[in-house]
Write an enzyme that holds these catalytic residues in place. Structure first.
Site, PDB file in Angstrom:
ATOM      1  N   ILE A  67       0.810  -1.217   0.000  1.00 63.43           N
ATOM      2  CA  ILE A  67       0.000   0.000   0.000  1.00 63.43           C
ATOM      3  C   ILE A  67       0.842   1.266   0.000  1.00 63.43           C
ATOM      4  O   ILE A  67       0.302   2.364   0.031  1.00 63.43           O
ATOM      5  CB  ILE A  67      -0.953   0.029   1.207  1.00 63.43           C
ATOM      6  CG1 ILE A  67      -0.186  -0.130   2.524  1.00 63.43           C
ATOM      7  CG2 ILE A  67      -2.013  -1.033   1.072  1.00 63.43           C
ATOM      8  CD1 ILE A  67      -1.055  -0.056   3.758  1.00 63.43           C
TER       9      ILE A  67
ATOM     10  N   GLY B 285       8.286   4.198   1.273  1.00 59.62           N
ATOM     11  CA  GLY B 285       8.983   5.403   1.689  1.00 59.62           C
ATOM     12  C   GLY B 285      10.479   5.157   1.715  1.00 59.62           C
ATOM     13  O   GLY B 285      10.976   4.128   1.249  1.00 59.62           O
ATOM     14  N   GLY B 286      11.221   6.115   2.283  1.00 60.45           N
ATOM     15  CA  GLY B 286      12.655   5.968   2.373  1.00 60.45           C
ATOM     16  C   GLY B 286      13.077   4.802   3.239  1.00 60.45           C
ATOM     17  O   GLY B 286      14.165   4.240   3.093  1.00 60.45           O
TER      18      GLY B 286
ATOM     19  N   ASP C 189       9.982  15.305  10.769  1.00 64.86           N
ATOM     20  CA  ASP C 189       9.601  14.999   9.387  1.00 64.86           C
ATOM     21  C   ASP C 189       8.092  15.161   9.204  1.00 64.86           C
ATOM     22  O   ASP C 189       7.418  14.285   8.659  1.00 64.86           O
ATOM     23  CB  ASP C 189      10.032  13.584   9.014  1.00 64.86           C
ATOM     24  CG  ASP C 189      10.011  13.347   7.494  1.00 64.86           C
ATOM     25  OD1 ASP C 189      10.031  14.350   6.748  1.00 64.86           O
ATOM     26  OD2 ASP C 189       9.975  12.181   7.076  1.00 64.86           O
TER      27      ASP C 189
END
Length: 931
Positions: A621, A624-625, A739
């Site tokens: 789904i 990311g990093g 973040d």
């Protein structure tokens, strides 16, 4: 040391065998040597973290059965075998596609779908004159379409959807005279649709939705003799009208032009006698709806979010197959007195029009679910039945299909389960699990009868010795319909090897012939687990590792020298392996000693594998990093999100422990909850609560079906700020997120925001006596461009005001709907300049037609204060929360508690532009005085 000793012996034996195989691989190849060399180059250009391509180290691709390789038998021309198919879908491969693919001159199918391959499509593929299927969808490919692809005159299917392909159509594509399926949706393809594409003589499916296409809609589609699906939603044909020639496209079953910037009127589509689905929503179409009778096969009509006027024509009442009719958000008026003759359950969405009356016969019809919210009829006090109808909301279109068998002993831990057969009997068998998606279905309601029809069609296509069952399904953007299928054997406890091979070949070769009602399909995963796990050897067959000719070619001196070298290599590898296991055990013990779990569960790798269906692509789904995110379902039926670190990622390891240690002690309704974790077998995974409505970024995007009104946006801003405030002032010790971005704010089923992703977070200095954070943390700069505090970027001094800056950028996203950086433009600078010149209204999300002007003004100014480049000029998070609460309550006409997707405020955008003439500085002083 016993377990480590056993691992050592096993590892040495395994390495020895591999070395022996390599040493004996000096015989003569049965496969064309040029193609062998090309395949080795292909492997070299790929990154294979799970070692799926270990069989590619064998001598011969065809005789030694390399994974995913199918060959032509020898011909009399050159006495070599040649590669016919490459099937490497859903193998977690990354890297790039090697130009040497162009040397496989007899290749017919090239299939790398559902991997993570990047780079461009090699132009050398244009040399493959026999290629019929190019299937690379679901990767990260970029660049433009090579002109050389137009040389592939035998091509039947180009499937490159869900990549990052850009540029325009090559003119050479006019030579693709055998092309039937063009699936290029979800890329960044630009320019106009050239006429020669529309005229391809065998074109059946044209799927280019979610690209950057522009210009005029081409009228030449009427010259495509065989086309049945045109799906080009979410492009920008601004100013174009629907060509009149589209009314003459014989055989067309689906026309989907949603959100394309279309103008003009709706043409008369009554001549399209095969039409089943039409979607012209989210355009600027005007005038009245044509009253001519439509096809009796039509199941779904969506004309919502246009500028249509007049009354609802009576022809909609005479559609026997209709399941869904949406006319919401237009200006339709009058009364609805005719009955609907549909033989199906009908969803009739008429929200936000000017309808004054609906007959009791329609309201009381149990087969019709009618939505009337936002119409004058909803203010009629005499209509006692309307309270529910005037507040109707869309329900999630997903489901679980199950037919119960008696609860008896069945080894579910081995992935067996009871199957109910047509004679009513139940038997404990091992189903074969397949992920399957319809890419452009013509129906809207996946009712029991439609489900049974699809199951019957699949059964007929597969000639199955058993039966197929649709276990779960989920409607996705498109709309597309994703399903989890189960195939149950009829005679034995499980399917035999040849049957599994046969089924896989049918799916991966696109040999299923769905009717136009179901449209094109794609295979998402073909999961071999439980009793089928050993069947992986079907694609890694070791029976022909050595051939007679190879053994004859072995020189004993070379063998001895090679064995000595392999022994030394094994020793050093074993030592590295032992050191890794020791450090992993030590690390695992350390984390368990640090975490006060408070119900945090430690999952095994086997448990996570079962939850995610072996990390299937259909369950992925996000990414990311840190790594990939998968959806899983627990034994109690609850869904979870599982974040899996990329293998060997040092940064992932740091984020892993950081997030566990933080989230194991953080509890707040606006923070995502950690359910558990897994730390074994070099795997690091975090298990979170599943948040149904995705990220705030996706919710605000132009492609989102929902358009949140200002009260809802304001509520999301306030609740997000409360989550950050908890981190800064109430967490013990305080936490700096580091973040904050719209992609890290998730929305639950009630659209309540939850701040997520604490992998980069740091502990903050303790607050002062009044509860306010103070001081800073000196650290390397981490975060996401566009959200980074410029002062933190320059000084490496991280404070709570750094989070305030990032949240301010999110606020600007909320009010404008734009990304922080787009086409080289920074949202903070754009809004600040526009505000200074009194034209900030031009940047407000245009989808919010009516706005509470004074509240929006104050929200914009607050966001700009948060994004001040001077850290000391920014408000604290507690001030941000107080100001947002003040904005929420300052205008009593703003019904904040009932915020949704339709704005009801009486103030207009034009008045907002006048109010913004007040400067940021004067407003700040006035607001702080009021607070």
């Amino acid at each position: 040391m016993g377990a480590v000793g056993e691992d050592f012996i096993g590892f040495v034996v395994f390495t020895f065998v591999l070395c022996l195989i390599q040493v004996t691989a000096d015989g003569v190849s049965d496969t064309d040597p040029t193609e062998v060399s090309a395949l080795r180059a292909v492997k070299k250009s790929l990154i294979d973290p799970h070692n799926h391509l270990i069989s590619w180290d064998r001598r011969d691709p065809c005789r030694s059965k390399w994974l995913g390789i199918t060959c032509h038998e020898k011909s009399g021309d050159d006495d070599y075998m040649h590669v016919k198919y490459i099937h490497l879908f859903n193998r977690n491969l990354s890297g790039t596609l090697a130009p040497e693919l162009g040397q496989l001159l007899q290749l017919e199918i090239l299939d790398f779908m559902w991997n993570n391959i990047s780079g461009s499509i090699p132009k050398e593929i244009g040399n493959l004159s026999s290629l019929e299927l190019l299937v690379v969808n679901g990767n990260k490919l970029s660049g433009s379409l090579p002109d050389e692809l137009g040389n592939l005159s035998k091509m039947k299917r180009i499937q490159i959807d869900q990549n990052n392909i850009s540029g325009s159509f090559p003119e050479s594509f006019k030579n693709l005279i055998n092309l039937k399926h063009m699936h290029m949706n979800n890329n960044s393809i630009s320019g106009h649709i050239p006429p020669y594409i529309c005229k391809l003589p065998k074109l059946i499916h044209f799927l280019l939705d979610n690209n950057n296409l522009s210009g005029q809609l081409p009228p030449e589609f009427s010259e495509a003799d065989k086309i049945v699906i045109i799906q080009i939603d979410n492009n920008n044909f601004s100013g174009s009208s629907i060509p009149e020639s589209y009314t003459k496209i014989k055989g067309l079953t689906k026309l989907s032009l949603r959100n394309c910037g279309l103008q003009g009127t709706i043409p008369d589509l009554s001549d399209l006698t095969d039409l089943q689905n039409i979607d012209l929503s989210e355009n600027q179409l005007e005038g009245t709806i044509p009253s001519n009778r439509l096809s009796e096969d039509i199941t779904s009509i969506d004309l919502s979010y246009n500028r249509l006027t007049g009354s609802i024509p009576t022809n909609f009442s005479h559609l026997p197959s209709i399941q869904f009719l949406s006319l919401k958000n237009n200006s339709l008026n009058g009364s609805i007195t005719t009955s609907f003759e549909s033989k199906n359950n009908l969803t009739l969405d008429l929200q936000n029009n000017k309808i004054s009356n609906v007959s009791d016969g329609i309201i009381n019809n149990s087969n019709v679910k009618i939505m009337l919210k936002g119409n004058p009829i909803c203010s009629n006090e005499n209509k006692v039945n309307l309270e529910f109808l005037c507040g109707f909301n869309d329900s999630e279109r997903s489901g679980y299909m199950d037919e119960k068998c008696p609860k008896e002993a069945c080894p579910t831990d081995a992935l067996y389960e009871y199957a109910r057969y047509s004679n009513g009997s139940c038997s404990c068998v091992a189903p074969l699990r397949v992920g399957y998606r319809l890419k452009s279905p013509s129906f809207w309601d996946f009712s029991s009868s439609v489900k049974k029809t699809l199951e019957h069609d699949l059964d007929a296509n597969l000639s199955l010795s058993g039966y197929v069952k649709i276990e779960t399904f989920l409607w996705e953007e498109g709309p597309r319909l994703k399903m989890n299928l189960k195939f149950f054997p009829a005679v034995k406890k499980k399917f035999n090897e040849s049957e599994v091979l046969r089924l896989r070949d049918i799916f991966s070769g696109w040999k299923i012939t769905n009717t136009n009602y179901f449209g094109p399909y794609e295979l998402l995963n073909f999961t071999l687990e439980g009793p089928y796990k050993s069947y992986e050897n079907l694609f890694l067959d070791s029976s022909e590792f050595l051939t007679i000719r190879a053994i004859v070619g072995i020189v004993f001196g070379t063998l001895a020298a090679s064995l000595i070298a392999c022994g030394l290599i094994s020793f050093f590898i074993m030592k590295q392996h032992y050191n890794y296991k020791f450090l992993s055990y030590k690390r695992h013990s350390l984390i368990n000693s640090r975490i006060k779990s408070d119900g945090l569960k430690e999952y095994t790798f086997k448990e996570i594998t079962q939850l995610t269906q072996c990390f299937s692509k259909s369950n992925e789904i996000g990414k990311g990093g840190y790594g990939h995110v998968y959806k899983g379902i627990l034994a109690d039926g609850k869904y979870v999100a599982i974040k899996r670190a990329d293998e060997g990622s040092l940064q992932g390891s740091k984020e892993f422990y950081n997030e566990i240690q933080l989230l194991s002690r953080l509890r707040h309704k606006n923070l995502v909850s950690l359910v558990g974790y897994c730390d074994e077998k070099s795997e690091q995974m975090l298990v979170y609560e599943f948040i149904q409505n995705g990220t705030l970024r996706d919710f605000l995007s132009e492609t989102s079906k929902k358009c949140p009104d200002f009260p809802m946006r304001l509520r999301i801003a306030l609740e997000s700020a409360k989550g950050i405030l908890y981190l800064h002032t109430e967490a013990d010790p305080p936490v700096l997120h580091r973040d904050i971005k719209s992609a890290n704010i998730l929305l639950d089923s009630n659209f309540i925001p939850k701040v997520a992703d604490f992998g980069l977070s740091r502990l903050a200095p303790l607050p002062d006596d009044e509860g306010n954070p103070n001081g800073h943390v000196s650290t390397a700069v981490k975060g996401t461009p566009g959200y980074l505090d410029p002062e933190y970027f320059l000084s490496h001094r991280l404070t709570d005001k750094s989070d305030v800056y990032s949240l301010g950028v999110v606020f600007l996203e909320i009010i404008t709907g734009k990304r922080p950086i787009s086409n080289g433009r920074n949202i903070c600078r754009e809004v600040r300049i526009a505000h200074q010149h009194g034209r900030a209204h031009s940047l407000v999300d245009s989808r919010m037609i009516i706005l509470p002007s004074k509240c929006v003004e104050k929200f914009v100014v607050l966001a700009l204060r948060c994004c001040d480049e001077n850290m000391d000029s920014r408000p604290s998070m507690s001030e941000v929360v107080r100001e947002l609460e003040y904005i929420c309550h300052m205008d009593r006409d703003l019904d904040f508690s009932k915020s949704g997707f339709v704005a009801t405020e009486s103030s207009s955008v034009s008045s907002f532009s006048m109010d913004l003439s007040e400067s940021s500085e004067s407003y700040s002083k006035k607001t702080m005085g009021a607070v």
